[in-house]
Write an enzyme that holds these catalytic residues in place. Structure first.
Site, mmCIF file in Angstrom:
data_model
loop_
_atom_site.group_PDB
_atom_site.id
_atom_site.type_symbol
_atom_site.label_atom_id
_atom_site.label_comp_id
_atom_site.label_asym_id
_atom_site.label_seq_id
_atom_site.Cartn_x
_atom_site.Cartn_y
_atom_site.Cartn_z
ATOM 1 N N TYR A 48 40.345 36.478 48.415
ATOM 2 C CA TYR A 48 39.706 35.339 47.737
ATOM 3 C C TYR A 48 40.661 34.145 47.595
ATOM 4 O O TYR A 48 41.840 34.267 47.878
ATOM 5 C CB TYR A 48 39.057 35.730 46.414
ATOM 6 C CG TYR A 48 39.833 36.435 45.332
ATOM 7 C CD1 TYR A 48 41.204 36.422 45.242
ATOM 8 C CD2 TYR A 48 39.125 37.132 44.345
ATOM 9 C CE1 TYR A 48 41.856 37.070 44.206
ATOM 10 C CE2 TYR A 48 39.769 37.780 43.304
ATOM 11 C CZ TYR A 48 41.142 37.745 43.245
ATOM 12 O OH TYR A 48 41.787 38.375 42.227
ATOM 13 N N GLU A 49 40.104 33.018 47.227
ATOM 14 C CA GLU A 49 40.865 31.752 47.187
ATOM 15 C C GLU A 49 41.493 31.442 48.542
ATOM 16 O O GLU A 49 42.579 30.860 48.606
ATOM 17 C CB GLU A 49 41.965 31.811 46.115
ATOM 18 C CG GLU A 49 41.462 31.829 44.689
ATOM 19 C CD GLU A 49 40.885 30.507 44.231
ATOM 20 O OE1 GLU A 49 41.300 29.458 44.749
ATOM 21 O OE2 GLU A 49 39.993 30.534 43.374
#
Lengths: 600, 600
Positions: free
Chosen positions: A442-443
C-alpha cells in the site's frame, strides 16, 4: 505472546547523541515547547501507553473485525484503547494549535508514532490514516472546512479516511470513475465505489470524514480530471452537531492475509453529499503535497516490524537450548547450549537489530527534514518549502520501500529463529510477517516507489536531490576521515558513495538511450541506494558512539552500537554489490520475451 | 482462484531434451517399464488428477482441519480426493513390487509428486509423509514388519507418520525423552509427547502407522541412545485385520500461519504398544539413511510455490491495466497498458519463471541421482550406494534450503504483481506465501541445511562431493566452450565455478583456524552455491534449447528457454556476489557482541 518494550535507550541515543534534537528544535516552530523535560515526559507516557495498553492488544487484533449489515465491530479492547488515546490528546500532538493541536514538532510525533505502531501496528492504522485526512484538510481546506472537520479530527472525536482506490485502479488513479455532480447549494453528490478503504467504517467514533477522489462532469480524462471532496458519514449541522446519515456505506470488509484488526472497507457512495476541497481537477496534485509525510508513516511499519520481531526473537534465542556451539560447549551443565551461541542465529538477530536501529535513524532524519519543510510552509517560505520537500522527497521512496522490504525480511528472521514454533500462531511471530506484507503494497508498491526514486526524483530531478544528499554524506566523510576509529567505516562509505554516483550517471546515460532502462534498473537501484543510505547512518551512529565512549558514557551500550555498525558493514552492506551489478544491465533480458511466450 | 495447469511442455523438455530420461532408465531397475508411452500415460493422468481434482481443493484446504475430542476432520473434499488417489494406485508407483508397489523409477515418482504438490501442497502432505514411513519400514523393517505395515501403506489403505519432534527439541533430537519399555512379548510400551506431527490424525484411512523416536531404559544419553519404533494407531491382528485401539492419541492440532489443511498434531503416547525397527540405539542413523530423499520431497515445495504463484500472476499481469509503458503506449485503444509491459513486473514474472524452471531441473537431476542410489542399494552394491548417496547428499541441502528460500521469494513476487489485491485471500496468492513459509523451517531449517552443506558435506567430506559435482560441471564446460551460442553462458559459468572453488578453499582454511567460521559462513555459502548450481542447470537448458532449435524444434518455446537463461545470468546469478563477499568475512562481527548486550 510478544510484550513490546519501548527501546528508550536506542531512541535517546538518536535524539540526543546522533541528531541532537534540542539544537534542531531551536529553529522549528513549536520547538521551544519541546524542552528536554517535555520530550522525556511525552516519550515516557507514549512508551507506557504502547507497552501497557497497545501491546497486549496486538495478538487479540488478529481475531479481526466483524461486519454486520454495514456496521464494523473492531477487535475487543481496540475501542477502549482509542478512548484512552483521545483522552491523552495524542492525535493532535503535532497538529496546529489553531485547530486544536499542540503544535509540537512533527519529528516528535514520529517518535511517538513509532512506539505505538511497533506495539500494535494494526490499531495504530486508525489514528494513522486519520492524520492523512487531517493533513489534506489543513493544506487545502477552507477555513470553514477546517473549523468543521479538522478540529474534531485533531481532537480525535472523529476520524478520517482517504478514499482513492477503485476496483479497476490503484496506482493509476487517472482511471478513477466515481462521479461528483454539483448541487444547487454548492455541495456535490458523489456516486461510485471505493475499495481498500482502511478505517472506512468502525466503532471508534461518532463520525468519519472521508476524503474522496472523484470526477466532475466534463472533467478532462485521466489524472487531470480528478477532484478532491470531503464526504462525512454524518452531515454536520451549522453548530457542529451531527445531522442526517449521508448515503456513504460500507458494503463489506476484505478478508486479508494480515492486519485483520484493521477494517478494509468497500465504500459505496450513493449520491452521498460531498464538498469540494482544493481547486477543481487538481485533486491529485493536492494529494501529492503530503505524499512524502504519508510515506514516512508507512515506513514506520518496516522499522516497527524489525523491532518487534527482534524483541520476540531475542528472549527465545537466549532460552531455547539446541545443539552445542561448534567452538566448544558454552553451558556444559545444561542439556544443550542456548541457540544464541550459534553464529547463524546471531546473524539473524543482528540483521534484525541493524535493520531496526538503522531504519530508525533513517526515519528520524527524514522526520527532521519534514520539520524543516513544515516550518518553511508555516512561515510562507515557498522556496524553502520546495527545497526541503525535494530533500525529503529523495528519502521517502527509499524509506518506504527499502525499510518495508527489510522490515519484512526481519520478520522472517524472527520466525526462523523460532524454528517450527515460529509458524505457530500463539507465539505471535508469524503475525508480524502477515501484517508487514501489506507494507510493501500500500501507499505505492516497492516497484512504484522505485520508479518514483529513479525516474522522478533522480532523473527528472536532474540528480539535484541526489547530489544534495551526497553533499551531506561528503561533509560527514571529510570531517571524519582522519579519525582513526572511523577509518574502516569511512573507507567503505567513501567507496560506496563514489560507486553510487558513477552508477547513477551510467544509468542516466543508458536511460537517455532506452526509456525501459528506468523500469529495468529501478528496484535494484532503490535497494542499492537503500543499503548505502543506511550505511551512512550506521557510520553516523558509530561516530556518535565513539564520541560518547570517550566522554565516559555507558561503555556496554555504546560498544554494542559500534559492533552493530561493524556487523552492518561486514554483512549487510555487501548486498549492494549484487543489486549494483544487476541494475546496470541492459533492459534486453527483461524486455525481449514476447508476452505470449511467458508460458506454453 | 488459481487453476493449476501442469507445465507439460516444460517437463517434457527436461525429461527428453535436457536429461534424456529414456537413456537414463536403461540402467535403472524398473526403467524398462518406463517406456515413453508409459511415461506419457502416467504424466497425463497425474496432470489430469492434479488439475481437476487437487487444484480446486487448494483454497478450500485453507479453511483448515477441525479437531474434536481426538478426531481430526480434514477439509471438505480431501478425503474423497485421497480415495481417488488410492484407487489410481499412485502411492505405490515407485515402491518395490515385492511390497505392493509398481517399481517404477523414483525420478518418475518425483515428476508425479511435483504436479500433485504444486496443485495442492497441503493435500499432498498426507501421502508425502506416508512415503517417509514407507521408506523407513522398507530400509530397516523385518520381513514381517514389511508384510504387516509396508504393504497397506504402499496400497494407500493406511498412512504413516514420522514422530520425531518433542516440545523441548526439534533439530537436537538427542534431547528426545519419550520412553520405550520392553514387554514380555518382545513389544515395547511407549510413553511421551510428540509435537508437530503432520498427518498424526486424520479421516483418510482406518489405520495410521507412526514411526517414533524413543529412548530405551538405560540407553546412552544424547543421539547415541535413540531407537526407532513402529506404533500403529490400531494394533494389527495376525491376519492383518485391525485389533484394539492403541493408546496413541491426538491431543490437539496446531493453529498455524499456513498449511491449514494439514493436521499438525500433538501426539500423546500413553503406554502405547510399539515394535522396535532397526537396531537398538541406532534410531537416528536409521532416520538419516533416507534423509536425502525426504529432503528432495521438501524441496518440491519450493519449486511448486514458484510454479503456482507464477501461474497465478501471469494471467493477472496480462489482464490488469495500469499506467503506460515508459517506452510508448502499447495498447493505445485501451484505458491503460497491461502491466506485463512494465519492466519491473516482467522482472518479477521472469524471476518466478527462472526459479520454477531452474529449480525443476535441479530437482529432476537429484531424482536421477536417487534412482542410481536406489539401484545400487537394490543390487546390494554398498560401495556404489554410498557413492551415489554422497553425490546426492551434496545436492540435497542446496535443493532443500535454496529452493524453498527462492520458492518463498517467488510467492512474494506473485503477491507484488497483484498489488493490494495480492493481500486479499480470495485471489489465493497470499496463501502460497503462508503455505510456503513452513518449507524453510521443517525437515531442517535453512540454517541447519547450510551447516549440513558446509560443515558435513563439504568440509567433513574433505571437498570430495564438492569436487565430484565440479567435475560434472567442468565436463559440461569443456564440451561446450567452443560453441559460439553458448559462449556468454560458459564464460560466466566458468568464472563462477573457479570463484566457488577458491572461496570454498578459503573458507576451509579459515574454518581450520576458527570453528565459528563454519556457522558464520554457512547460509551465505549455501545461497552462493545455490545460485551457481542453478546457473549450471540454466546453461544446460540453454544448450538443449539451442540444439533443438537447430533441429527445427518449436522455435518460440526454445527461444523462450534461452531468453529465460539469459535473464537468469543477467539478473539472478549476480546475487551470488554479495553472498560471496559476506561468507568470507571473519566471524568476529557475528561473535563479538556479548549475549547480554543485544538489547538494553
Amino acid at each position: 505472546m510478544i510484550q513490546y518494550k519501548a527501546p528508550m535507550r536506542d531512541i535517546q541515543f538518536l535524539i540526543n547523541d546522533v541528531f541532537d534534537f534540542q539544537s534542531h528544535y531551536k529553529n522549528i516552530p513549536g520547538g521551544e515547547e519541546a524542552s528536554p523535560e517535555m520530550v522525556d515526559a511525552i516519550l515516557g507516557e507514549a512508551a507506557r501507553f504502547s507497552e501497557e495498553v497497545l501491546s497486549p492488544l496486538y495478538q487479540v487484533g488478529d481475531e479481526g473485525c466483524t461486519f454486520d449489515n454495514g456496521e464494523v465491530t473492531t477487535p475487543k479492547g481496540f475501542k477502549e484503547a482509542y478512548k484512552q488515546y483521545v483522552d491523552g490528546g495524542w492525535q493532535g500532538m503535532s497538529a496546529p494549535v489553531a485547530y486544536g493541536g499542540q503544535g509540537l514538532p512533527l519529528s516528535l510525533g514520529v517518535v511517538k508514532s513509532e512506539m505505538m505502531a511497533t506495539a500494535n501496528w494494526v490499531w495504530n492504522m486508525y489514528p494513522g490514516l486519520s492524520m492523512g485526512a487531517m493533513n489534506t484538510v489543513y493544506m487545502h481546506g477552507t477555513e470553514e472546512q477546517k473549523q468543521t472537520y479538522l478540529i474534531p479530527m485533531t481532537e480525535g472525536r472523529w476520524t478520517g479516511t482517504m478514499c482513492l482506490t477503485e476496483p479497476q485502479c490503484g496506482t493509476d488513479l487517472g482511471q478513477v470513475k466515481t462521479k461528483a455532480e454539483l448541487n444547487a447549494d454548492g455541495s456535490y453528490n458523489l456516486t461510485g465505489t471505493k475499495i481498500f478503504i482502511s478505517s472506512g467504517e468502525h466503532d471508534f467514533t461518532d463520525n468519519i470524514v472521508h476524503i474522496v477522489l472523484a470526477r466532475l462532469p466534463n472533467a478532462p480524462e485521466g489524472t487531470r480530471g480528478i477532484s478532491l471532496f470531503i464526504v462525512p458519514k454524518f452531515n454536520v449541522n451549522a453548530d457542529g452537531s451531527l445531522g442526517e446519515r449521508n448515503p456513504v456505506t460500507c458494503g463489506s470488509i476484505e478478508h486479508k492475509m494480515g492486519i485483520h484488526g484493521s477494517s478494509t472497507c468497500v465504500m459505496n457512495f450513493d449520491n452521498a453529499k460531498g464538498f469540494l476541497i482544493g481547486p477543481e481537477n487538481k485533486g491529485l496534485q493536492c494529494m501529492f503535497t503530503f505524499m512524502n509525510t504519508a510515506r514516512i508513516g508507512t515506513s514506520i511499519q518496516g522499522v516497527g516490524a524489525a523491532e518487534l520481531s527482534f524483541q520476540g526473537a531475542l528472549p527465545y534465542a537466549r532460552d531455547r537450548r539446541s545443539m552445542r556451539s561448534l567452538s566448544g560447549k558454552k553451558s556444559p551443565d545444561k542439556v544443550a547450549d542456548a541457540i544464541i551461541v550459534h553464529p547463524d542465529v546471531r546473524r539473524m538477530l543482528l540483521t534484525q537489530k541493524a535493520i531496526a536501529e538503522g531504519g530508525r535513524a533513517m526515519l528520524y532524519y527524514a522526520a527532521m527534514l519534514a520539520d524543516k519543510m513544515t516550518a518553511a510552509h508555516d512561515r510562507g517560505d515557498t522556496k524553502g518549502y520546495e527545497e526541503w520537500d525535494d530533500k525529503l522527497g529523495f528519502q521517502t521512496p527509499i524509506l518506504k520501500a527499502f525499510l518495508t522490504e527489510l522490515g519484512y525480511e526481519a520478520a522472517n528472521h524472527g520466525v526462523q529463529v523460532y524454528g517450527g514454533h515460529g509458524f505457530i500462531k500463539e507465539w505471535g511471530m508469524e503475525q508480524i510477517i502477515r501484517d508487514t506484507q501489506i507494507a510493501k503494497l500500500y501507499e505505492g508498491t516497492t516497484g512504484v516507489q522505485a520508479l518514483d526514486l529513479l525516474g522522478r526524483k533522480v532523473l527528472m530531478g536532474k540528480l539535484k536531490p541526489f547530489n544534495d544528499f551526497r553533499e551531506v554524506v561528503s561533509e560527514f566523510i571529510i570531517t571524519h576521515e582522519n579519525k582513526a576509529e572511523m577509518k574502516p567505516f569511512i573507507k567503505q562509505l567513501k567507496r560506496s558513495m563514489l560507486a553510487w554516483r558513477i552508477n547513477t550517471m551510467r544509468i542516466a546515460y543508458k536511460a537517455s538511450k532506452d526509456r525501459d532502462m528506468v523500469g529495468s534498473a529501478s528496484v535494484d537501484y532503490l535497494m542499492y541506494s537503500g543499503y548505502i543510505v543506511m550505511a551512512f547512518f550506521w557510520a553516523k551512529m558509530a561516530d556518535a558512539a565513539f564520541t560518547q565512549l570517550k566522554s565516559g558514557g555507558d561503555a556496554d551500550f555504546y560498544r554494542a552500537k559500534i559492533q552493530t555498525a561493524e556487523f552492518y558493514y561486514d554483512r549487510m552492506l555487501p548486498r549492494a554489490k549484487g543489486h549494483g551489478k544487476m541494475m546496470l544491465k541492459d533492459p534486453k533480458s527483461l524486455m525481449q520475451m514476447k508476452d505470449e511466450h511467458f508460458s506454453f
